[in-house]
Design a protein around this motif. Structure first.
Motif, PDB file in Angstrom:
ATOM      1  N   THR A 130       0.815  -1.219   0.000  1.00  0.00           N
ATOM      2  CA  THR A 130       0.000   0.000   0.000  1.00  0.00           C
ATOM      3  C   THR A 130       0.852   1.274   0.000  1.00  0.00           C
ATOM      4  O   THR A 130       0.309   2.360  -0.156  1.00  0.00           O
ATOM      5  CB  THR A 130      -0.925   0.043   1.242  1.00  0.00           C
ATOM      6  N   GLY A 131       2.158   1.168   0.207  1.00  0.00           N
ATOM      7  CA  GLY A 131       3.014   2.361   0.315  1.00  0.00           C
ATOM      8  C   GLY A 131       3.140   3.091  -1.013  1.00  0.00           C
ATOM      9  O   GLY A 131       2.781   2.572  -2.071  1.00  0.00           O
ATOM     10  N   ASP A 132       3.682   4.337  -0.929  1.00  0.00           N
ATOM     11  CA  ASP A 132       3.916   5.112  -2.157  1.00  0.00           C
ATOM     12  C   ASP A 132       5.121   4.556  -2.919  1.00  0.00           C
ATOM     13  O   ASP A 132       5.173   4.625  -4.146  1.00  0.00           O
ATOM     14  CB  ASP A 132       4.213   6.581  -1.811  1.00  0.00           C
ATOM     15  N   VAL A 133       6.106   4.074  -2.162  1.00  0.00           N
ATOM     16  CA  VAL A 133       7.333   3.510  -2.749  1.00  0.00           C
ATOM     17  C   VAL A 133       7.563   2.152  -2.109  1.00  0.00           C
ATOM     18  O   VAL A 133       7.315   1.975  -0.916  1.00  0.00           O
ATOM     19  CB  VAL A 133       8.565   4.401  -2.436  1.00  0.00           C
ATOM     20  N   ILE A 134       8.048   1.199  -2.906  1.00  0.00           N
ATOM     21  CA  ILE A 134       8.296  -0.143  -2.383  1.00  0.00           C
ATOM     22  C   ILE A 134       9.797  -0.417  -2.516  1.00  0.00           C
ATOM     23  O   ILE A 134      10.366  -0.215  -3.594  1.00  0.00           O
ATOM     24  CB  ILE A 134       7.522  -1.219  -3.188  1.00  0.00           C
ATOM     25  N   VAL A 135      10.434  -0.833  -1.436  1.00  0.00           N
ATOM     26  CA  VAL A 135      11.839  -1.240  -1.515  1.00  0.00           C
ATOM     27  C   VAL A 135      11.872  -2.766  -1.452  1.00  0.00           C
ATOM     28  O   VAL A 135      11.345  -3.361  -0.509  1.00  0.00           O
ATOM     29  CB  VAL A 135      12.695  -0.635  -0.380  1.00  0.00           C
ATOM     30  N   ILE A 136      12.459  -3.369  -2.484  1.00  0.00           N
ATOM     31  CA  ILE A 136      12.474  -4.835  -2.596  1.00  0.00           C
ATOM     32  C   ILE A 136      13.918  -5.310  -2.456  1.00  0.00           C
ATOM     33  O   ILE A 136      14.789  -4.879  -3.224  1.00  0.00           O
ATOM     34  CB  ILE A 136      11.917  -5.296  -3.957  1.00  0.00           C
ATOM     35  N   GLY A 137      14.192  -6.181  -1.492  1.00  0.00           N
ATOM     36  CA  GLY A 137      15.564  -6.630  -1.251  1.00  0.00           C
ATOM     37  C   GLY A 137      15.720  -8.130  -1.329  1.00  0.00           C
ATOM     38  O   GLY A 137      14.859  -8.884  -0.860  1.00  0.00           O
ATOM     39  N   SER A 138      16.847  -8.553  -1.919  1.00  0.00           N
ATOM     40  CA  SER A 138      17.151  -9.983  -2.022  1.00  0.00           C
ATOM     41  C   SER A 138      18.647 -10.204  -1.894  1.00  0.00           C
ATOM     42  O   SER A 138      19.433  -9.397  -2.396  1.00  0.00           O
ATOM     43  CB  SER A 138      16.703 -10.521  -3.388  1.00  0.00           C
ATOM     44  N   PRO A 139      19.070 -11.310  -1.305  1.00  0.00           N
ATOM     45  CA  PRO A 139      20.485 -11.676  -1.377  1.00  0.00           C
ATOM     46  C   PRO A 139      20.830 -12.209  -2.772  1.00  0.00           C
ATOM     47  O   PRO A 139      19.934 -12.584  -3.540  1.00  0.00           O
ATOM     48  CB  PRO A 139      20.635 -12.780  -0.336  1.00  0.00           C
ATOM     49  N   VAL A 140      22.106 -12.247  -3.066  1.00  0.00           N
ATOM     50  CA  VAL A 140      22.619 -12.844  -4.305  1.00  0.00           C
ATOM     51  C   VAL A 140      23.048 -14.270  -3.999  1.00  0.00           C
ATOM     52  O   VAL A 140      23.785 -14.507  -3.044  1.00  0.00           O
ATOM     53  CB  VAL A 140      23.836 -12.032  -4.813  1.00  0.00           C
ATOM     54  N   TYR A 141      22.569 -15.227  -4.800  1.00  0.00           N
ATOM     55  CA  TYR A 141      23.010 -16.617  -4.682  1.00  0.00           C
ATOM     56  C   TYR A 141      23.601 -17.013  -6.036  1.00  0.00           C
ATOM     57  O   TYR A 141      22.873 -17.077  -7.047  1.00  0.00           O
ATOM     58  CB  TYR A 141      21.832 -17.545  -4.354  1.00  0.00           C
ATOM     59  N   ALA A 142      24.885 -17.295  -6.058  1.00  0.00           N
ATOM     60  CA  ALA A 142      25.575 -17.714  -7.287  1.00  0.00           C
ATOM     61  C   ALA A 142      25.294 -16.750  -8.450  1.00  0.00           C
ATOM     62  O   ALA A 142      24.959 -17.182  -9.558  1.00  0.00           O
ATOM     63  CB  ALA A 142      25.213 -19.159  -7.643  1.00  0.00           C
ATOM     64  N   ARG A 147      23.284 -16.074 -15.963  1.00  0.00           N
ATOM     65  CA  ARG A 147      24.079 -17.244 -15.554  1.00  0.00           C
ATOM     66  C   ARG A 147      23.156 -18.425 -15.250  1.00  0.00           C
ATOM     67  O   ARG A 147      22.046 -18.234 -14.735  1.00  0.00           O
ATOM     68  CB  ARG A 147      24.787 -16.928 -14.222  1.00  0.00           C
ATOM     69  N   ASP A 148      23.626 -19.624 -15.506  1.00  0.00           N
ATOM     70  CA  ASP A 148      22.840 -20.810 -15.121  1.00  0.00           C
ATOM     71  C   ASP A 148      22.682 -20.824 -13.606  1.00  0.00           C
ATOM     72  O   ASP A 148      23.601 -20.428 -12.882  1.00  0.00           O
ATOM     73  CB  ASP A 148      23.572 -22.098 -15.526  1.00  0.00           C
ATOM     74  N   LEU A 149      21.526 -21.296 -13.154  1.00  0.00           N
ATOM     75  CA  LEU A 149      21.333 -21.458 -11.710  1.00  0.00           C
ATOM     76  C   LEU A 149      22.237 -22.584 -11.219  1.00  0.00           C
ATOM     77  O   LEU A 149      22.455 -23.570 -11.937  1.00  0.00           O
ATOM     78  CB  LEU A 149      19.876 -21.809 -11.406  1.00  0.00           C
ATOM     79  N   ARG A 150      22.745 -22.441 -10.003  1.00  0.00           N
ATOM     80  CA  ARG A 150      23.608 -23.505  -9.481  1.00  0.00           C
ATOM     81  C   ARG A 150      22.769 -24.718  -9.094  1.00  0.00           C
ATOM     82  O   ARG A 150      21.693 -24.575  -8.515  1.00  0.00           O
ATOM     83  CB  ARG A 150      24.365 -22.988  -8.249  1.00  0.00           C
ATOM     84  N   GLU A 151      23.289 -25.883  -9.445  1.00  0.00           N
ATOM     85  CA  GLU A 151      22.598 -27.127  -9.080  1.00  0.00           C
ATOM     86  C   GLU A 151      22.489 -27.220  -7.562  1.00  0.00           C
ATOM     87  O   GLU A 151      23.484 -26.958  -6.865  1.00  0.00           O
ATOM     88  CB  GLU A 151      23.410 -28.338  -9.562  1.00  0.00           C
ATOM     89  N   PRO A 152      21.320 -27.607  -7.028  1.00  0.00           N
ATOM     90  CA  PRO A 152      21.230 -27.795  -5.569  1.00  0.00           C
ATOM     91  C   PRO A 152      22.208 -28.880  -5.114  1.00  0.00           C
ATOM     92  O   PRO A 152      22.461 -29.841  -5.845  1.00  0.00           O
ATOM     93  CB  PRO A 152      19.789 -28.258  -5.354  1.00  0.00           C
ATOM     94  N   LEU A 153      22.777 -28.713  -3.916  1.00  0.00           N
ATOM     95  CA  LEU A 153      23.772 -29.690  -3.452  1.00  0.00           C
ATOM     96  C   LEU A 153      23.121 -30.966  -2.943  1.00  0.00           C
ATOM     97  O   LEU A 153      23.746 -32.020  -2.889  1.00  0.00           O
ATOM     98  CB  LEU A 153      24.628 -29.077  -2.335  1.00  0.00           C
ATOM     99  N   GLY A 154      21.867 -30.857  -2.503  1.00  0.00           N
ATOM    100  CA  GLY A 154      21.166 -32.061  -2.026  1.00  0.00           C
ATOM    101  C   GLY A 154      21.529 -32.475  -0.614  1.00  0.00           C
ATOM    102  O   GLY A 154      21.141 -33.559  -0.170  1.00  0.00           O
ATOM    103  N   VAL A 155      22.285 -31.632   0.094  1.00  0.00           N
ATOM    104  CA  VAL A 155      22.586 -31.932   1.506  1.00  0.00           C
ATOM    105  C   VAL A 155      22.348 -30.680   2.333  1.00  0.00           C
ATOM    106  O   VAL A 155      22.508 -29.565   1.844  1.00  0.00           O
ATOM    107  CB  VAL A 155      24.045 -32.373   1.743  1.00  0.00           C
ATOM    108  N   ALA A 156      21.999 -30.877   3.593  1.00  0.00           N
ATOM    109  CA  ALA A 156      21.771 -29.758   4.512  1.00  0.00           C
ATOM    110  C   ALA A 156      22.890 -29.750   5.557  1.00  0.00           C
ATOM    111  O   ALA A 156      23.596 -30.758   5.718  1.00  0.00           O
ATOM    112  CB  ALA A 156      20.416 -29.932   5.178  1.00  0.00           C
ATOM    113  N   PRO A 157      23.050 -28.645   6.285  1.00  0.00           N
ATOM    114  CA  PRO A 157      24.013 -28.649   7.391  1.00  0.00           C
ATOM    115  C   PRO A 157      23.740 -29.808   8.356  1.00  0.00           C
ATOM    116  O   PRO A 157      22.594 -30.199   8.568  1.00  0.00           O
ATOM    117  CB  PRO A 157      23.799 -27.284   8.060  1.00  0.00           C
TER     118      PRO A 157
END
Ligand code: FMN
Length: 267
Positions: A52-64, A178-188
């Motif tokens: 609903t705001g007059d201005v929208i700030v959209i933020g994202s991290p960079v992944y690969a 750039r191509d998206l990086r393949e998921p590693l398939g493992v978690a911490p």
């Protein structure tokens, strides 16, 4: 004159992006609110009414060098209703490559009108005390810069755009992306002896990779954001995958020189 109101839309598993975007909002000068947090699983579906705001700030991290696919999917559910948007990426002092251009394009396809853009630096998700990468970023100098950027955007909005929005917004980045990086398939990994089942990691995981009871995370769902590692008060979750550790070692060696924020205006 009435004040400009600002809505924030962020995806920020380890909070660097959110911090930068909030300082940009403060610089814009008027009242602001965190309108939409796209970090939790399933978020974004409330999007049509939320902005609903007059201005929208959209933020994202960079992944690969790109945006996290989860962020793109959630942002696409929102209707920007022709609102002016400031698009911001935060990266871990390596490079942002196609991510800022991608964010401007995804925002535009969701109905926003990108009028300004910026790339800031945040501590790398893989950074640890033993292998620091952009440790402590965004720091006071970054956040001052974020505030100045917000103030400059507010000045431009007050000054008006007089038709230049018909011209494309030239930002760094290349097509095809750039191509998206393949998921590693493992978690911490989880050290069950240290875990108190406090639920912090469950709440922090942006993809629901950790079930409501905690326990081992689902590697297929994990996006390596490290929110669980950084949130756990007991240090029970640790990245042990050799591929991630190797990247962290390389970045610690090769990305030690401090990079600075970059800002872009459409007019
Ligand atoms: C899977 C993954 C990939 C990343 N790729 C990059 C990259 O290409 N370049 C870079 O400089 N930082 C990269 N980073 C670091 C993040 O962009 C950085 O840590 C950012 O501050 C995280 O934002 P957040 O704290 O809002 O989650 C990556 C982080 C993760 C988890």
């Amino acid at each position: 004159m009435t004040q400009t109101t600002t809505d924030l839309i962020t995806f920020s598993p380890t909070h660097a992006t959110r911090c930068v975007v909030q300082h940009i909002a403060k610089g814009l000068g008027g009242p602001w609110r965190q309108a939409l947090d796209l970090t939790p699983p399933g978020s974004g579906s409330e999007g049509r009414l939320a902005v609903t705001g007059d201005v929208i700030v959209i933020g994202s991290p960079v992944y690969a060098g790109r945006l996290p696919p989860a962020m793109v999917e959630r942002l696409r559910r929102i209707d920007g209703c022709g609102k002016p948007a400031v698009v911001v990426v935060v990266y871990g002092n390596r490079a942002y490559e196609d991510a800022l251009l991608e964010l401007a394009e995804v925002a535009a396809s969701a109905g926003f009108v990108p009028v300004a853009a910026a790339a800031f630096i945040g501590e790398h998700s893989y950074s640890t005390p033993g292998l620091p990468i952009a440790q402590g970023r965004p720091d006071a100098a970054d956040l001052d810069e974020a505030g100045r950027f917000g103030a400059a955007v507010a000045d431009r909005i007050r000054g008006g755009s007089t038709g230049v929005l018909d011209t494309p917004f030239a930002l760094p980045g290349n097509h095809p992306f750039r191509d998206l990086r393949e998921p590693l398939g493992v978690a911490p990994a989880l050290d069950g002896a240290l875990c108190h089942a406090c639920g912090a990691c469950v709440a922090a995981c942006p993809t629901g990779a950790i079930g409501p009871e905690g326990g081992e995370a689902n590697g297929e769902r994990c996006i390596q954001c490290c929110a669980c590692v950084k949130t756990c008060p007991a240090g029970a979750r640790r990245t042990e995958d050799p591929r991630v550790l190797q990247i962290a070692q390389r970045l610690n060696r090769t990305c030690a020189d401090r990079k600075g924020p970059e800002v872009f205006y459409r007019w």
